[in-house]
Motif scaffolding. Structure first.
Motif, mmCIF file in Angstrom:
data_model
loop_
_atom_site.group_PDB
_atom_site.id
_atom_site.type_symbol
_atom_site.label_atom_id
_atom_site.label_comp_id
_atom_site.label_asym_id
_atom_site.label_seq_id
_atom_site.Cartn_x
_atom_site.Cartn_y
_atom_site.Cartn_z
ATOM 1 N N VAL A 215 1.692 -5.705 -8.994
ATOM 2 C CA VAL A 215 2.924 -5.675 -8.193
ATOM 3 C C VAL A 215 2.993 -4.390 -7.371
ATOM 4 O O VAL A 215 3.305 -4.418 -6.165
ATOM 5 C CB VAL A 215 4.169 -5.823 -9.100
ATOM 6 N N ASP A 216 2.693 -3.248 -7.990
ATOM 7 C CA ASP A 216 2.754 -1.970 -7.256
ATOM 8 C C ASP A 216 1.722 -1.936 -6.131
ATOM 9 O O ASP A 216 2.002 -1.439 -5.030
ATOM 10 C CB ASP A 216 2.521 -0.803 -8.216
ATOM 11 N N ALA A 222 1.654 -4.102 1.321
ATOM 12 C CA ALA A 222 2.580 -4.859 2.168
ATOM 13 C C ALA A 222 3.367 -3.950 3.098
ATOM 14 O O ALA A 222 3.722 -4.355 4.220
ATOM 15 C CB ALA A 222 3.530 -5.676 1.297
ATOM 16 N N LYS A 223 3.640 -2.722 2.675
ATOM 17 C CA LYS A 223 4.388 -1.797 3.534
ATOM 18 C C LYS A 223 3.608 -1.470 4.797
ATOM 19 O O LYS A 223 4.196 -1.071 5.810
ATOM 20 C CB LYS A 223 4.733 -0.526 2.767
ATOM 21 N N GLY A 224 2.291 -1.663 4.739
ATOM 22 C CA GLY A 224 1.486 -1.452 5.933
ATOM 23 C C GLY A 224 1.354 -2.702 6.788
ATOM 24 O O GLY A 224 0.680 -2.676 7.819
ATOM 25 N N ASN A 225 1.993 -3.791 6.345
ATOM 26 C CA ASN A 225 1.917 -5.051 7.088
ATOM 27 C C ASN A 225 3.312 -5.600 7.417
ATOM 28 O O ASN A 225 3.471 -6.796 7.663
ATOM 29 C CB ASN A 225 1.157 -6.095 6.272
ATOM 30 N N GLU A 226 4.299 -4.727 7.436
ATOM 31 C CA GLU A 226 5.674 -5.159 7.682
ATOM 32 C C GLU A 226 5.842 -5.710 9.094
ATOM 33 O O GLU A 226 5.242 -5.204 10.052
ATOM 34 C CB GLU A 226 6.646 -3.996 7.461
ATOM 35 N N GLY A 230 10.976 -1.087 7.264
ATOM 36 C CA GLY A 230 11.872 -1.206 6.113
ATOM 37 C C GLY A 230 11.974 -2.597 5.524
ATOM 38 O O GLY A 230 12.791 -2.840 4.621
ATOM 39 N N GLN A 231 11.136 -3.524 5.974
ATOM 40 C CA GLN A 231 11.222 -4.908 5.499
ATOM 41 C C GLN A 231 11.031 -5.002 3.983
ATOM 42 O O GLN A 231 11.775 -5.721 3.308
ATOM 43 C CB GLN A 231 10.186 -5.790 6.209
ATOM 44 N N ILE A 232 10.061 -4.293 3.449
ATOM 45 C CA ILE A 232 9.775 -4.402 2.016
ATOM 46 C C ILE A 232 10.898 -3.795 1.179
ATOM 47 O O ILE A 232 11.285 -4.350 0.141
ATOM 48 C CB ILE A 232 8.420 -3.737 1.682
ATOM 49 N N LEU A 258 8.621 -12.442 -3.785
ATOM 50 C CA LEU A 258 8.117 -11.187 -3.225
ATOM 51 C C LEU A 258 6.996 -11.435 -2.224
ATOM 52 O O LEU A 258 7.027 -10.918 -1.100
ATOM 53 C CB LEU A 258 7.608 -10.292 -4.361
ATOM 54 N N ILE A 259 6.006 -12.226 -2.610
ATOM 55 C CA ILE A 259 4.821 -12.365 -1.742
ATOM 56 C C ILE A 259 5.003 -13.422 -0.650
ATOM 57 O O ILE A 259 4.235 -13.461 0.306
ATOM 58 C CB ILE A 259 3.548 -12.660 -2.573
ATOM 59 N N ASN A 260 6.027 -14.297 -0.828
ATOM 60 C CA ASN A 260 6.390 -15.272 0.218
ATOM 61 C C ASN A 260 7.806 -14.984 0.691
ATOM 62 O O ASN A 260 8.729 -15.774 0.475
ATOM 63 C CB ASN A 260 6.312 -16.704 -0.313
ATOM 64 N N PRO A 261 8.015 -13.852 1.336
ATOM 65 C CA PRO A 261 9.381 -13.459 1.714
ATOM 66 C C PRO A 261 9.908 -14.279 2.892
ATOM 67 O O PRO A 261 9.182 -15.037 3.525
ATOM 68 C CB PRO A 261 9.221 -11.990 2.097
ATOM 69 N N ILE A 262 11.201 -14.116 3.147
ATOM 70 C CA ILE A 262 11.847 -14.713 4.318
ATOM 71 C C ILE A 262 12.401 -13.564 5.162
ATOM 72 O O ILE A 262 13.235 -12.809 4.682
ATOM 73 C CB ILE A 262 12.993 -15.653 3.908
#
Length: 306
Positions: A215-216, A222-226, A230-232, A258-262
């Motif tokens: 998870v971490d 993911a923060k590098g693919n926003e 601030g999306q994450i 988490l991994i399939n966000p909207i």
């Protein structure tokens, strides 16, 4: 003297009794139309049966009405997810208006699943969503915020209402109750395996940099693919704390959200439909594990998915 007196008394008694018999017989005959004790008991029992049957019918009608839910086909959602949309469809706007007027700001959302043939089919499992706040009416529609809560499964057929949208009877699903049923079922150790696998989502992983948990590591990548700054962080705030390992199904749903966000980030395979239709806690956790691991490998470049 005493003997004579006694004889006269006996004669008077029997004469009086014989005189009274016709009157008594007539009275009993006149009362023959009245119900006996056994008849009265039968009538009362029949009345009680009629009353209980009517009561059961009424209760069933109320339960049926309470378990019926208006349904909308949109994006597949999992518990805790938030969907912000601008609605232009007149039918959906009318549904939202009715929900708010009845002070029941809830309806059901169903998604689509792609089967092996490539065809998309409607799911029979979905989530109840709550209308958050007051909708904002704009020139070309309505802005809505919907938060997903309880899961449900459709019972029977979906009906078209006279108003326009579809409705169905639903059964709400509770993860803890489902897991308890599993423990008492054929595979008593399935939930124990699910808990063990659920722990691996947040425990140190030797295959990740600096022994990060899955998870971490996913959050870091993911923060590098926003899609937006601030999306994450916003996503994590919406989802809240990850459920503990001893709630394996809820932990799996959290990871799926988490991994399939909207809105979607495009960094993971879609696993939400599989999570909703999975029959066991172990299957749900396995979908979450497979999904997050593939997403990590995709983002770090070690195994691109597309």
């Amino acid at each position: 003297m005493i003997s004579v007196l006694s004889s006269r008394i006996k004669s008077f008694f029997w004469a009086t009794l014989l005189m009274a018999l016709p009157t008594a017989t007539a009275f009993l005959s006149s009362q023959s139309h009245l119900p006996t004790a056994s008849t009265r008991n039968f009538q009362w029992a029949a009345e009680d049966d009629d009353f209980m049957a009517a009561l059961r019918t009424r209760v069933k009608e109320v339960e049926d009405r309470e378990s019926r839910m208006a349904l909308v086909v949109l994006d597949t959602m999992l518990p805790r997810q938030v969907l912000r949309i601008q609605v232009k469809n007149d039918l959906l706007k009318a549904l939202v208006k009715e929900c708010l007027e009845n002070e029941k700001p809830f309806f059901g959302i169903l998604g689509l699943a792609r089967i092996s043939t490539g065809q998309q089919v409607h799911l029979k499992n979905g989530v109840e969503v709550e209308i958050i706040g007051k909708p904002e009416f704009v020139e070309d529609g309505m802005k809505l915020e919907l938060k997903a809560g309880r899961r449900f499964s459709i019972l029977g057929e979906v009906d078209n209402t006279g108003i326009g949208w579809t409705e169905a009877r639903v059964e709400f699903l509770d993860s803890s109750e489902q897991e308890e049923e599993e423990v008492s079922g054929e595979d008593r150790f399935g939930v124990a395996r699910a808990i063990s696998k659920a722990e691996s989502l947040t425990c140190p992983n030797m295959n990740m940099p600096e022994n990060q948990s899955l998870v971490d590591r996913w959050i870091q990548l993911a923060k590098g693919n926003e899609r937006s700054p601030g999306q994450i962080e916003r996503l994590l705030a919406e989802l809240g704390e990850i459920p503990p390992p001893h709630e394996p199904s809820e932990r799996a749903f959290w990871v799926g959200a988490l991994i399939n966000p909207i809105p979607a980030m495009g960094v993971a395979m879609e696993i939400r439909p599989q999570l909703l239709i999975a029959k066991t806690a172990e299957m749900r956790v396995q979908h979450a594990l497979d999904g997050i691991l593939k997403s990590i490998k995709h983002m770090d470049g070690s195994a691109k998915m597309f």
